[in-house]
Scaffold this motif. Structure first.
Motif, PDB file in Angstrom:
ATOM      1  N   UNK A   1       0.954  -1.175   0.090  1.00 62.49           N
ATOM      2  CA  UNK A   1       0.122   0.076   0.197  1.00 62.49           C
ATOM      3  C   UNK A   1       0.811   1.259   0.059  1.00 62.49           C
ATOM      4  N   UNK A   2       0.557   2.196  -0.855  1.00 58.80           N
ATOM      5  CA  UNK A   2       1.375   3.415  -0.823  1.00 58.80           C
ATOM      6  C   UNK A   2       0.513   4.390   0.325  1.00 58.80           C
ATOM      7  N   UNK A   3       1.330   4.667   1.482  1.00 61.34           N
ATOM      8  CA  UNK A   3       0.661   5.276   2.527  1.00 61.34           C
ATOM      9  C   UNK A   3       1.429   6.661   2.576  1.00 61.34           C
ATOM     10  N   UNK A   4       0.740   7.706   2.379  1.00 61.89           N
ATOM     11  CA  UNK A   4       1.190   9.303   2.330  1.00 61.89           C
ATOM     12  C   UNK A   4       2.458   9.419   1.667  1.00 61.89           C
ATOM     13  N   UNK A   5       2.817   8.804   0.211  1.00 59.44           N
ATOM     14  CA  UNK A   5       4.017   8.559  -0.220  1.00 59.44           C
ATOM     15  C   UNK A   5       4.420   9.924  -0.464  1.00 59.44           C
TER      16      UNK A   5
END
Length: 246
Positions: free
Chosen positions: A120-124
């Motif tokens: 998952x891309x979290x606050x990338x």
């Protein structure tokens, strides 16, 4: 729009292009883009020396987390920043040298686990920690933080959760610190964090194959369930072929 952080020295696109490709290592730029969560088009501009603007420290941090070569400090230097100004800004608990990388450990290890997951891309855009979502797990998100310093105290762990980038880690989530040092693994395993509402574990990485060989939960305010122990990186099928094979 004015940049919030300005470089300390003139940007040398050739020097940074070389550092970027060292970070990419044996992978393609496309794979590095997926691993880091940074746009392929954006990376290609630096690779082909067509970008004149310095990447931000937040972007460099994302590169460093999956780098096969230069550290965060070295990427800062290559991009024209004074690393001394960012000593407390590194999201990893770090030293200058590293015999393994976070992504090169997670991919082969997670490819063999006995549960379904996805990255998952979290606050990338702000360089948040690498994370996955696990199907049917008792926690919603699982975050991974490399520990590559040879001496870690309880205060260091608490400081991580107090930094801005950790704001994406919500109560009840799982956080795993990864280290290749048996001594650090033992030290972290003994830490009690009774006021933190997170599932926290520490995993030991074998440098000879970059696989996780052991994982232990720390004592926090969350009462662990039996099913929590099913969602650890050592619960894997050794007969499974890794995603990284020919």
């Amino acid at each position: 729009m004015k940049r919030s952080v300005e470089p300390d020295f003139k940007f040398d696109k050739v020097k940074f292009g070389e550092a970027l490709m060292a970070a990419v290592g044996s992978r393609s730029v496309a794979q590095f883009s997926k691993d880091s969560g940074i746009s392929y088009a954006y990376l290609s501009k630096y690779k082909n020396l067509r970008e004149e603007k310095t990447p931000t420290p937040q972007t460099l941090k994302k590169m460093a987390l999956v780098s096969q070569g230069p550290s965060y400090k070295e990427l800062l230097q290559a991009a024209g920043y004074d690393p001394g100004k960012y000593e407390d800004d590194d999201f990893t608990i770090a030293i200058d040298s590293l015999e393994w990388s976070l992504m090169n450990t997670l991919l082969p290890t997670l490819s063999k686990v006995n549960f379904k997951w996805q990255f998952v891309n979290v606050d990338a855009s702000k360089g948040g920690p690498l994370s996955i979502k696990v199907q049917n797990a008792p926690f919603d998100m699982w975050f991974f933080i490399p520990v590559i310093r040879d001496d870690v105290k309880k205060e260091d762990v608490a400081a991580i959760f107090g930094c801005k980038e950790a704001e994406v880690i919500k109560p009840g989530s799982k956080v795993t610190f990864l280290t290749s040092s048996k001594r650090v693994f033992d030290e972290l395993s003994s830490i009690e964090l009774g006021l933190i509402n997170l599932r926290i574990s520490v995993a030991l990485v074998r440098t000879e194959n970059s696989m996780v060989s052991n994982e232990k939960y720390l004592n926090t305010s969350i009462g662990l369930l039996d099913e929590d122990y099913a969602y650890v990186m050592t619960n894997r099928d050794v007969t499974k072929l890794s995603l990284l094979h020919m």
